[in-house]
Write a protein that holds these residues in place. Structure first.
Motif, short mmCIF file in Angstrom:
data_model
loop_
_atom_site.label_atom_id
_atom_site.label_comp_id
_atom_site.label_asym_id
_atom_site.label_seq_id
_atom_site.Cartn_x
_atom_site.Cartn_y
_atom_site.Cartn_z
N GLU A 404 73.23 -68.92 -7.56
CA GLU A 404 72.28 -70.01 -7.72
C GLU A 404 72.83 -71.26 -7.04
O GLU A 404 74.03 -71.54 -7.08
N GLY A 411 72.94 -63.13 -8.87
CA GLY A 411 71.89 -62.15 -8.99
C GLY A 411 72.26 -60.80 -8.41
O GLY A 411 73.36 -60.62 -7.87
N GLN A 416 69.14 -64.96 -8.42
CA GLN A 416 68.45 -64.99 -9.71
C GLN A 416 69.44 -64.48 -10.76
O GLN A 416 69.67 -63.29 -10.91
#
Length: 542
Positions: A404, A411, A416
């Motif tokens: 992020e 992620g 994410q």
């Protein structure tokens, strides 16, 4: 005034200058024979080409004077030219070819400008995890304790911080222990001995019950080794023949025997068993023999995929650890060395250009697959095996690409954030040289500790344990005791499942009971399986 050798066709050939005029320079008279030939060939009505006055012909003295004067003039002119040439040549020889002449004029004085040599910023480049085995010298000033700066070498932190990081630094780090840590020659496998298991287990949180759970798990794995030396996630085949519940769930994800065999071997190796030493040496030997026989030859080295790069990474990691553990006085098992070297070359070639690894060689990948490949390359590198050289920096770039922008959460394939990806990525970054002491990085480690273990997702709990163990996090005891005691309580103790685990989980269901058991055993080996990358300063007095 006629010029020298002037051949003007004047109509007054008998007119000559008087004795007081400037003498005319004429050529010497032709020889008599040549003159007669010339006169014979000439047309009678044509004037002679060379007209010489009678007075000059009859005056040899005047002729000689003209010659002398013209010679003197020529001599003087040539002498002057030679002198000028000599002066120019001499002046040129006194100037160095590389000399630069500066011309200037005096002006009003200005402020003094001091020139400085720019610093070489190559020292700020990231150091790869091969340096994890090298100690770092730390000097602490003898002054007030509050004035002591962190002794950590910030090996991978950029000199230019993100704007969001600046505010966090001003507010202060929440990782209270980060300023007290020292980089160790850690990450090694020297704790995998009976004595190491006892000493490090007592130091970092093992109990008699957790060690008994490890032994029971290894016994279950040994009983589930197939006749050819392999293991299978499918418990419906021999030797289990379905007597254990929770076999793997059939689906799109491949679960090859190479991956199952590598995972089982990692559990044995973590407790100190090799194909040379330990109660399970024969079990380990048969497993390695199976992997050697099933390796696929390719133009880019040895391939253990069998349908998935997961399997290749897990196998290479296991063989790399076995190679390290059987080294004697810097001498390696030559057969194992060949397997690891050729397998790591395949891993190198299979990396996607964005730094990740996918299910298929050369395809874009994800954080979980990349984790196994990085750990396998680190296992090879620990044995002095070199590859192309940019695999690990590229892997780090990929991890940062799924982070992020304003927070250290990670992620699967995109930025994410997801807790399991956080645990994997932060652990890998520690191995790739990112030291504690960076505020946002420390806060991300804090979040892992604050969330605690999931107690069902052993994939998350395995990497989370590694991250907290390697940073010697202040909440390690709380995290460890909760997870350790849960695993001890939940281990099967009856029938053919005795010594194994299974938890309902999306990853656990894919690999089934064999996957969960091997991963749980490695979690309970955390205390001595790898030496911590960092530890508290007071425990290592200088």
């Amino acid at each position: 005034m006629p010029r020298e050798n002037d051949m003007s066709d004047t109509t007054t050939p008998n007119t000559v200058a008087d004795a007081t005029s400037v003498p005319v320079i004429v050529p010497p008279p032709l020889a008599a024979s040549l003159q007669r030939a010339a006169n014979a060939n000439a047309a009678p009505e044509t004037a002679p080409l060379l007209a010489v006055s009678q007075s000059d012909a009859d005056s040899p003295k005047l002729f000689r004077q003209g010659q002398i004067q013209s010679c003197l003039v020529s001599t003087i002119v040539h002498l002057i030219a030679l002198l000028i040439f000599a002066i120019v040549t001499y002046s040129a020889s006194q100037v160095s070819p590389t000399m630069i002449s500066l011309w200037g004029r005096q002006v009003e004085p200005t402020a003094t400008v001091t020139l400085e040599v720019a610093k070489d910023h190559s020292e700020l480049e990231n150091q790869l995890s091969s340096d994890a085995e090298k100690p770092v010298d730390v000097t602490i000033a003898q002054s007030d304790a509050s004035a002591i700066q962190s002794p950590l070498i910030m090996e991978s932190q950029s000199a230019i911080l993100e704007s969001s990081e600046l505010g966090q630094i001003k507010a202060g780090s929440t990782a209270a222990s980060s300023a007290q840590l020292i980089r160790l020659p850690g990450g090694g496998l020297s704790g995998r001995t009976p004595q190491g298991r006892k000493e490090l287990g007592e130091k970092y949180g093992a109990t008699a019950q957790s060690e008994a759970a490890v032994e029971a798990a290894l016994q279950w794995l040994a009983l589930h080794q197939r006749p050819n030396g392999s293991w299978s996630f499918n418990l419906d085949v021999d030797p289990c023949n379905g007597r254990c519940r929770h076999s793997r769930i059939s689906g799109d994800s491949p679960t090859p025997s190479t991956g199952a065999t590598g995972l089982a071997l990692l559990a044995f190796l973590g407790a100190g068993h090799t194909h040379h030493t330990g109660e399970h040496s024969e079990t380990v030997r048969r497993g390695i023999y199976y992997l050697r026989g099933i390796a696929s030859e390719s133009e880019h080295g040895l391939d253990w995929q069998s349908g998935s790069m997961y399997s290749h990474g897990i196998v290479l990691m296991a063989l790399g650890e076995a190679l390290t553990m059987t080294r004697v006085d810097d001498k390696y098992d030559s057969d194992l060395m060949d397997l690891v070297r050729r397998g790591s070359y395949f891993t190198s070639v299979a990396q996607h250009y964005n730094g990740s690894w996918g299910y298929v060689p050369g395809s874009p990948g994800d954080t979980t697959l990349t984790g196994w490949q990085v750990m396998s390359l680190l296992a090879a590198k620990r044995n002095g095996i070199h590859f192309r050289g940019n695999e690990l920096p590229m892997a780090k770039e990929f991890l940062m690409s799924v982070k992020e922008e304003t927070d250290w959460t990670f992620g699967y394939k995109t930025p994410q954030g997801e807790p399991t990806m956080d645990a994997i990525a932060l652990t890998l970054l520690l191995y790739l040289g990112h030291a504690p002491g960076h505020t946002l990085f420390d806060q991300a480690i804090d979040r892992i500790a604050d969330r605690g273990p999931t107690l069902t997702n052993v994939y998350h709990d395995y990497y989370a344990s590694l991250a907290l163990h390697h940073t010697r996090h202040r909440d390690w005891d709380k995290f460890n005791s909760k997870l350790r005691d849960h695993l001890v309580r939940s281990q099967a103790t009856q029938g053919h499942e005795s010594g194994s685990w299974h938890f309902k989980d999306k990853w656990g269901d894919v690999g089934g009971r064999l996957y969960t058991t091997a991963m749980s055993a490695m979690i309970l080996e955390i205390y001595y399986r790898y030496l911590p990358l960092y530890d508290k300063i007071e425990e290592f007095p200088l």
